[in-house]
Write a protein that holds these residues in place. Structure first.
Motif, PDB file in Angstrom:
ATOM      1  N   ALA A 268       5.914  11.919   5.037  1.00  0.00           N
ATOM      2  CA  ALA A 268       4.865  12.691   5.712  1.00  0.00           C
ATOM      3  C   ALA A 268       4.249  11.893   6.852  1.00  0.00           C
ATOM      4  O   ALA A 268       3.915  12.452   7.908  1.00  0.00           O
ATOM      5  CB  ALA A 268       3.792  13.110   4.705  1.00  0.00           C
TER       6      ALA A 268
ATOM      7  N   LYS B 217       2.131  19.755   1.246  1.00  0.00           N
ATOM      8  CA  LYS B 217       3.217  20.731   1.145  1.00  0.00           C
ATOM      9  C   LYS B 217       4.367  20.192   0.303  1.00  0.00           C
ATOM     10  O   LYS B 217       4.964  20.924  -0.506  1.00  0.00           O
ATOM     11  CB  LYS B 217       3.721  21.089   2.548  1.00  0.00           C
ATOM     12  CG  LYS B 217       4.840  22.117   2.554  1.00  0.00           C
ATOM     13  CD  LYS B 217       5.256  22.452   3.976  1.00  0.00           C
ATOM     14  CE  LYS B 217       6.369  23.484   3.999  1.00  0.00           C
ATOM     15  NZ  LYS B 217       6.786  23.814   5.396  1.00  0.00           N
ATOM     16  N   GLN B 218       4.679  18.913   0.465  1.00  0.00           N
ATOM     17  CA  GLN B 218       5.807  18.324  -0.252  1.00  0.00           C
ATOM     18  C   GLN B 218       5.432  17.818  -1.644  1.00  0.00           C
ATOM     19  O   GLN B 218       6.260  17.834  -2.560  1.00  0.00           O
ATOM     20  CB  GLN B 218       6.385  17.163   0.565  1.00  0.00           C
ATOM     21  CG  GLN B 218       6.935  17.588   1.917  1.00  0.00           C
ATOM     22  CD  GLN B 218       7.325  16.402   2.778  1.00  0.00           C
ATOM     23  OE1 GLN B 218       8.203  15.631   2.410  1.00  0.00           O
ATOM     24  NE2 GLN B 218       6.668  16.242   3.923  1.00  0.00           N
TER      25      GLN B 218
ATOM     26  N   GLN C 251       6.697  12.010   9.752  1.00  0.00           N
ATOM     27  CA  GLN C 251       6.704  13.337  10.379  1.00  0.00           C
ATOM     28  C   GLN C 251       5.468  13.530  11.256  1.00  0.00           C
ATOM     29  O   GLN C 251       5.560  14.089  12.362  1.00  0.00           O
ATOM     30  CB  GLN C 251       6.765  14.419   9.290  1.00  0.00           C
ATOM     31  CG  GLN C 251       8.104  14.469   8.562  1.00  0.00           C
ATOM     32  CD  GLN C 251       8.059  15.363   7.333  1.00  0.00           C
ATOM     33  OE1 GLN C 251       6.989  15.769   6.873  1.00  0.00           O
ATOM     34  NE2 GLN C 251       9.228  15.666   6.785  1.00  0.00           N
TER      35      GLN C 251
ATOM     36  N   ASP D 244      -2.333  16.128  10.227  1.00  0.00           N
ATOM     37  CA  ASP D 244      -0.927  16.516  10.120  1.00  0.00           C
ATOM     38  C   ASP D 244      -0.273  15.852   8.909  1.00  0.00           C
ATOM     39  O   ASP D 244       0.563  16.452   8.220  1.00  0.00           O
ATOM     40  CB  ASP D 244      -0.164  16.137  11.393  1.00  0.00           C
ATOM     41  CG  ASP D 244      -0.521  17.025  12.569  1.00  0.00           C
ATOM     42  OD1 ASP D 244      -1.088  18.115  12.341  1.00  0.00           O
ATOM     43  OD2 ASP D 244      -0.245  16.636  13.716  1.00  0.00           O
TER      44      ASP D 244
ATOM     45  N   THR E 158      -1.366  17.678   5.712  1.00  0.00           N
ATOM     46  CA  THR E 158      -0.673  18.963   5.577  1.00  0.00           C
ATOM     47  C   THR E 158       0.752  18.759   5.100  1.00  0.00           C
ATOM     48  O   THR E 158       1.225  19.439   4.170  1.00  0.00           O
ATOM     49  CB  THR E 158      -0.667  19.702   6.932  1.00  0.00           C
ATOM     50  OG1 THR E 158      -2.021  19.945   7.345  1.00  0.00           O
ATOM     51  CG2 THR E 158       0.068  21.023   6.820  1.00  0.00           C
ATOM     52  N   ALA E 159       1.464  17.813   5.723  1.00  0.00           N
ATOM     53  CA  ALA E 159       2.857  17.557   5.341  1.00  0.00           C
ATOM     54  C   ALA E 159       2.944  17.002   3.923  1.00  0.00           C
ATOM     55  O   ALA E 159       3.825  17.391   3.139  1.00  0.00           O
ATOM     56  CB  ALA E 159       3.492  16.575   6.332  1.00  0.00           C
ATOM     57  N   TYR E 160       2.030  16.106   3.577  1.00  0.00           N
ATOM     58  CA  TYR E 160       2.062  15.509   2.239  1.00  0.00           C
ATOM     59  C   TYR E 160       1.779  16.560   1.170  1.00  0.00           C
ATOM     60  O   TYR E 160       2.502  16.641   0.162  1.00  0.00           O
ATOM     61  CB  TYR E 160       1.035  14.380   2.144  1.00  0.00           C
ATOM     62  CG  TYR E 160       0.898  13.832   0.739  1.00  0.00           C
ATOM     63  CD1 TYR E 160       1.863  12.983   0.207  1.00  0.00           C
ATOM     64  CD2 TYR E 160      -0.183  14.196  -0.071  1.00  0.00           C
ATOM     65  CE1 TYR E 160       1.754  12.504  -1.092  1.00  0.00           C
ATOM     66  CE2 TYR E 160      -0.295  13.723  -1.368  1.00  0.00           C
ATOM     67  CZ  TYR E 160       0.679  12.873  -1.868  1.00  0.00           C
ATOM     68  OH  TYR E 160       0.579  12.421  -3.160  1.00  0.00           O
TER      69      TYR E 160
END
Length: 229
Positions: A199, A93-94, A202, A86, A89-91
């Protein structure tokens, strides 16, 4: 046996060396390498009696921590892998929209210091110090070559492995110092570390309930083990 607990969650730590050497001191000392820590003597069994005794001791140790301890530890490790996925994925994306201009500035900074890759565009898409034509160092000492001999049987104990120090070449050191400086000047730290932290937060927030359950279960296991000392 180990003298201290193994940290099975170390892979969750994402720090400044994500971008290469994090300080000028680290760059001068290690270049792009890492020291290898000492390793314990290895125990290899070809003895059924030893194997049975080991299994019995393991079962008793798990039982002392509660009937669900083994399941809890396995679940904790699985959850750590989910959290890491997770986080990635968050890192990504940003961070992805920010990477190209940062890498261009980084490549320009290295070029000003005299380091120019053969394929600039490839380097910008995936910066790699080994693409800059510099000879790298190596670990001191001799690599371990011990192997157990199944024909001998019994319980064999391989030698402990001493620590090995990484020694960079002078050219590698110079590049590492320039690399570290350029990551700072290009803005990698200021731009991407806040994204890393965000990230991480999150990813953890998505699993707060399960983390709380495992924290409670871990506390109970520790209470049971402490009470038996």
């Amino acid at each position: 046996m180990a003298t201290s607990p193994k940290d099975d969650f170390d892979f969750l730590r994402v720090e400044q060396d994500l971008f290469g050497p994090s300080t000028p001191e680290q760059a001068r000392r290690l270049g792009f390498g890492r020291d290898e820590p000492a390793q314990l003597a290895r125990i290899v069994s070809f003895d059924a009696g030893y194997d049975t005794a080991l299994s019995d001791c393991e079962a008793k140790s798990w039982a002392a921590a509660g009937k669900d301890a083994r399941t809890m530890v396995a679940g904790y490790l699985d959850l750590a892998n989910v959290i890491m996925d997770d986080f990635r994925t968050a890192y990504e994306k940003q961070a992805t929209p920010r990477l190209q201009p940062l890498r261009v500035k980084f490549a320009d900074c290295l070029a000003a210091a005299g380091y120019r890759p053969v394929d600039r565009e490839k380097f910008i898409s995936a910066p790699d110090p080994r693409a800059l034509g510099v000879t790298f160092g190596a670990l001191e000492g001799v690599e371990d070559t011990w192997e157990p001999n199944s024909r001998v049987g019994g319980v064999q104990v391989g030698p402990a492995i001493p620590p090995r120090r990484y020694v960079p070449t002078p050219a590698e050191t110079d590049l590492a110092v320039a690399w570290q400086r350029c990551t700072v000047e290009a803005g990698f730290m200021d731009t991407l570390l806040p994204i890393v932290r965000r990230a991480q937060a999150q990813a953890v927030a998505k699993h707060e309930d399960r983390l709380a359950e495992y924290a409670s279960a871990t506390g109970e296991a520790a209470r049971l083990l402490t009470a038996q000392r």
